[in-house]
Scaffold this motif. Sequence first.
Motif: not given
Length: 479
Positions: A457, A448-449, A436, A453-455
């Motif tokens: 959340e 988050g990013d 991410s 995957r960070g998106s």
Amino acid sequence: MQNYVGGAFVVPDVPVAPVYDPSSGEVISRVPLSSAREVDAAVRSAREAAPAWAATPIKDRVQVFYRYKALLERHLDELAALVTEENGKIASEARAEVLKSAELTEFSCSLPQIVTGEVLEVSRGVECRVERFPVGVVAAVTPFNFPNMVPNWSIPNAVALGNCLILKPSELVPLSARRIAELLEEAGLPKGVLQIVHGGQEAVEALCDHPDIGALSFVGSTRIAKIVYRRATANLKRCLALGGAKNHLIVMPDADREMTASNVIASMSGCAGQRCMAASVMVAVSATDHIVQRMVEHARAMVPGRDVGPVISEAARERITRYIDEAEAAGATVLVDGRHARVPGREGGYFLGPTIIDHVTPDMAIAREEVFGPVLAIVRAKDVDEALAVENASPYGNAASVFTESGGIARRVMERANAGMVGVNVGVPVPREPFSFGGWNDSKFGVGDITGRGSIELWTQAKKMTTKWNREAGVNWMS
């Protein structure tokens, strides 16, 4: 240009602003400056579409993005030409931007394998599970520097995860957004799942304030990112706001001369320096003059209009020029001067050539503030610890890189650089999917990013479910 609401392009009854071709200075379109009324209409349309889209199985939702990815690739040349027209990127940079959009979309197609949920029998006859549900109506506010790619930082993941999204593209580059909507419609995206509202400050404020928008992503300057983050979260919505950057490239004397010189110059000048991952400060450690000289040769060989596109506006060119003027007046040495770049036949364009300034001190504005142009400031340091001190002193924290042949030095910089993205012998340390994108400190506000995957959340909410079907299961204080 028109807004896109409920699957139709509509002309709002609002004032308009000119859209300029930065390579010529000519007006190429006009963009509506939507108000809170237009934002509310888009939200109502998205809210109507949200229940059916959220109820669509994720495996069915991502089929749209399989087709959309194929359309991005099929229309690559056309989409790249739009980016060049409205942003000024040279053709190779514009094509790379669209190909990155396809890569981002490909990741969204993998989401059914990633957001599978969790389940566990926590005691005999009692099961706990976690499933992810969409937030609902969400929004994305995107900048001028990547008119195709940055909207695709948010659209594929947010929509594939079951949300209906309102896009507010930069009013400086509205052309690509329309084509994105058309291609998603062709790919089978239902009406109302994507809306586009053009505008400026009033539209952004309305998105931050609207009670029916549950989450918002923003990409822009740090000053505006802070305002957007505070306003959106004050209205009790999730927000991830990416701000500016001041990326430091630490160059050690043992670095490979040719690789380092070419990578640093490409990082500094690519996309006319108008990217948050651009090299803006090179910290030259000890005896690195041989590398600096080769960088000068590379920069002088670059031709504005062929190798470097224009900056976005006349105001941007004037601002960047002031930074160079002030640094030179303060005692820095201009090794390569791009202030007087002219492109035959494009005399009205906003061109700046690659510019390298040596012996910049850390207190100069050009070493501290985001310049956002094809300009590299060289700060001298005696050792790697002094170089890291320069990098760590920056309030930003987007990216940093080190050029060296020493694994020990590389590890030291990776561990101690105060940045969210770090590279070794890489001028632009952008993580590739599925990793991410996101910085630290004043380069990012929120948790988050924005990609990978960070998106997940940001665009989903977890529902925890506990079931008991066994009558013999024990009774305790949690029963």
